[in-house]
Design a protein around this motif. Structure first.
Motif, PDB file in Angstrom:
ATOM      1  N   GLY A 110       0.788  -1.223   0.000  1.00 59.42           N
ATOM      2  CA  GLY A 110       0.000   0.000   0.000  1.00 59.42           C
ATOM      3  C   GLY A 110       0.820   1.272   0.000  1.00 59.42           C
ATOM      4  O   GLY A 110       2.045   1.242  -0.141  1.00 59.42           O
ATOM      5  N   ALA A 111       0.108   2.386   0.177  1.00 55.14           N
ATOM      6  CA  ALA A 111       0.740   3.703   0.160  1.00 55.14           C
ATOM      7  C   ALA A 111       1.322   4.029   1.532  1.00 55.14           C
ATOM      8  O   ALA A 111       0.810   3.584   2.555  1.00 55.14           O
ATOM      9  CB  ALA A 111      -0.278   4.762  -0.239  1.00 55.14           C
ATOM     10  N   PHE A 112       2.400   4.788   1.518  1.00 57.57           N
ATOM     11  CA  PHE A 112       2.999   5.248   2.772  1.00 57.57           C
ATOM     12  C   PHE A 112       3.814   6.497   2.501  1.00 57.57           C
ATOM     13  O   PHE A 112       4.038   6.865   1.350  1.00 57.57           O
ATOM     14  CB  PHE A 112       3.867   4.147   3.410  1.00 57.57           C
ATOM     15  CG  PHE A 112       5.080   3.739   2.606  1.00 57.57           C
ATOM     16  CD1 PHE A 112       6.332   4.240   2.912  1.00 57.57           C
ATOM     17  CD2 PHE A 112       4.971   2.856   1.532  1.00 57.57           C
ATOM     18  CE1 PHE A 112       7.460   3.862   2.193  1.00 57.57           C
ATOM     19  CE2 PHE A 112       6.083   2.467   0.802  1.00 57.57           C
ATOM     20  CZ  PHE A 112       7.326   2.973   1.124  1.00 57.57           C
ATOM     21  N   ARG A 113       4.210   7.180   3.573  1.00 56.40           N
ATOM     22  CA  ARG A 113       5.059   8.362   3.453  1.00 56.40           C
ATOM     23  C   ARG A 113       6.436   8.013   3.982  1.00 56.40           C
ATOM     24  O   ARG A 113       6.573   7.539   5.114  1.00 56.40           O
ATOM     25  CB  ARG A 113       4.453   9.535   4.215  1.00 56.40           C
ATOM     26  CG  ARG A 113       3.088   9.938   3.620  1.00 56.40           C
ATOM     27  CD  ARG A 113       2.497  11.090   4.364  1.00 56.40           C
ATOM     28  NE  ARG A 113       3.191  12.332   3.955  1.00 56.40           N
ATOM     29  CZ  ARG A 113       3.089  13.485   4.628  1.00 56.40           C
ATOM     30  NH1 ARG A 113       2.381  13.550   5.722  1.00 56.40           N
ATOM     31  NH2 ARG A 113       3.724  14.548   4.193  1.00 56.40           N
ATOM     32  N   LEU A 114       7.442   8.261   3.134  1.00 59.73           N
ATOM     33  CA  LEU A 114       8.817   7.879   3.457  1.00 59.73           C
ATOM     34  C   LEU A 114       9.607   9.104   3.923  1.00 59.73           C
ATOM     35  O   LEU A 114       9.614  10.135   3.245  1.00 59.73           O
ATOM     36  CB  LEU A 114       9.485   7.290   2.199  1.00 59.73           C
ATOM     37  CG  LEU A 114      10.923   6.830   2.348  1.00 59.73           C
ATOM     38  CD1 LEU A 114      11.017   5.584   3.215  1.00 59.73           C
ATOM     39  CD2 LEU A 114      11.544   6.557   0.966  1.00 59.73           C
ATOM     40  N   PRO A 115      10.299   8.990   5.059  1.00 65.08           N
ATOM     41  CA  PRO A 115      11.156  10.097   5.491  1.00 65.08           C
ATOM     42  C   PRO A 115      12.455  10.121   4.683  1.00 65.08           C
ATOM     43  O   PRO A 115      13.151   9.109   4.575  1.00 65.08           O
ATOM     44  CB  PRO A 115      11.414   9.785   6.971  1.00 65.08           C
ATOM     45  CG  PRO A 115      11.235   8.307   7.104  1.00 65.08           C
ATOM     46  CD  PRO A 115      10.263   7.889   6.032  1.00 65.08           C
ATOM     47  N   VAL A 116      12.743  11.281   4.094  1.00 60.94           N
ATOM     48  CA  VAL A 116      13.979  11.500   3.345  1.00 60.94           C
ATOM     49  C   VAL A 116      14.542  12.841   3.811  1.00 60.94           C
ATOM     50  O   VAL A 116      13.914  13.545   4.598  1.00 60.94           O
ATOM     51  CB  VAL A 116      13.727  11.485   1.810  1.00 60.94           C
ATOM     52  CG1 VAL A 116      13.233  10.120   1.366  1.00 60.94           C
ATOM     53  CG2 VAL A 116      12.733  12.569   1.404  1.00 60.94           C
ATOM     54  N   PHE A 117      15.721  13.205   3.334  1.00 62.09           N
ATOM     55  CA  PHE A 117      16.338  14.440   3.817  1.00 62.09           C
ATOM     56  C   PHE A 117      16.831  15.307   2.654  1.00 62.09           C
ATOM     57  O   PHE A 117      17.493  14.812   1.758  1.00 62.09           O
ATOM     58  CB  PHE A 117      17.510  14.121   4.762  1.00 62.09           C
ATOM     59  CG  PHE A 117      17.030  13.660   6.102  1.00 62.09           C
ATOM     60  CD1 PHE A 117      16.861  14.558   7.142  1.00 62.09           C
ATOM     61  CD2 PHE A 117      16.717  12.330   6.319  1.00 62.09           C
ATOM     62  CE1 PHE A 117      16.390  14.147   8.381  1.00 62.09           C
ATOM     63  CE2 PHE A 117      16.245  11.893   7.555  1.00 62.09           C
ATOM     64  CZ  PHE A 117      16.085  12.808   8.591  1.00 62.09           C
ATOM     65  N   GLY A 118      16.442  16.583   2.695  1.00 64.99           N
ATOM     66  CA  GLY A 118      16.897  17.560   1.720  1.00 64.99           C
ATOM     67  C   GLY A 118      17.844  18.553   2.364  1.00 64.99           C
ATOM     68  O   GLY A 118      17.899  18.659   3.595  1.00 64.99           O
ATOM     69  N   LYS A 119      18.589  19.274   1.516  1.00 67.88           N
ATOM     70  CA  LYS A 119      19.511  20.283   2.052  1.00 67.88           C
ATOM     71  C   LYS A 119      18.700  21.356   2.755  1.00 67.88           C
ATOM     72  O   LYS A 119      17.676  21.802   2.258  1.00 67.88           O
ATOM     73  CB  LYS A 119      20.337  20.885   0.929  1.00 67.88           C
ATOM     74  CG  LYS A 119      21.411  19.927   0.451  1.00 67.88           C
ATOM     75  CD  LYS A 119      22.247  20.346  -0.727  1.00 67.88           C
ATOM     76  CE  LYS A 119      22.408  21.754  -1.056  1.00 67.88           C
ATOM     77  NZ  LYS A 119      23.272  21.996  -2.241  1.00 67.88           N
ATOM     78  N   SER A 120      19.198  21.791   3.909  1.00 66.71           N
ATOM     79  CA  SER A 120      18.437  22.813   4.649  1.00 66.71           C
ATOM     80  C   SER A 120      19.003  24.189   4.417  1.00 66.71           C
ATOM     81  O   SER A 120      19.938  24.365   3.700  1.00 66.71           O
ATOM     82  CB  SER A 120      18.409  22.488   6.138  1.00 66.71           C
ATOM     83  OG  SER A 120      19.669  22.319   6.667  1.00 66.71           O
TER      84      SER A 120
END
Ligand SMILES: [Zn+2]
Length: 136
Positions: A126-136
């Motif tokens: 199913g669908a889910f939300r994945l934690p990822v990291f972008g430049k801050s």
């Protein structure tokens, strides 16, 4: 845009993690006996074996401590090659493996500050939300 991903690890404690992610919150388990912050999810504290764990919300701030690019297809074509992974240290001190969000690992530097972002994904369950990291 929904990203197709390999199947998540599932089970009671892992599902609790994904439920928090679905709410846009990165939460890790804090042991109420010794204070250890557990990752990945556990049934009992890996330091003192206490089962008294609470889900604590992370700030979302982190820094890069390592990164790599995968050139081999480990997922039967599911992920376009190459794909990148970063190892970040959460502000709370726990290492966390993730994907870089909207930046090339060529831009990665030791201690580069990054910020938590959730992206919409789906796997066979199913669908889910994945934690990822972008430049801050
Ligand atoms: Zn403990």
């Amino acid at each position: 845009m929904t990203h197709r991903r390999p199947n998540r690890v599932r089970g009671p404690v892992h599902d609790a993690f994904w439920t928090w992610c679905g709410k846009g919150e990165l939460r890790l388990q804090r042991c109420q006996a010794c204070g250890h912050l557990a990752w990945p999810p556990v049934e009992a504290c890996e330091h003192c074996a206490s089962p008294k764990l609470t889900w604590e919300r992370m700030s979302g701030r982190a820094k890069i401590i390592s990164w790599c690019r995968f050139m081999n297809d480990y997922y039967n074509g599911l992920l376009p090659l190459p794909y990148d992974a970063i190892l970040v240290e959460l502000e709370e001190g726990t290492p966390f493996i993730a994907n870089p969000h909207e930046f090339d690992p060529g831009e990665a530097r030791l201690d580069l500050p990054v910020r938590l972002v959730f992206i919409d994904c789906e796997d066979e369950t199913g669908a889910f939300r994945l934690p990822v990291f972008g430049k801050s």
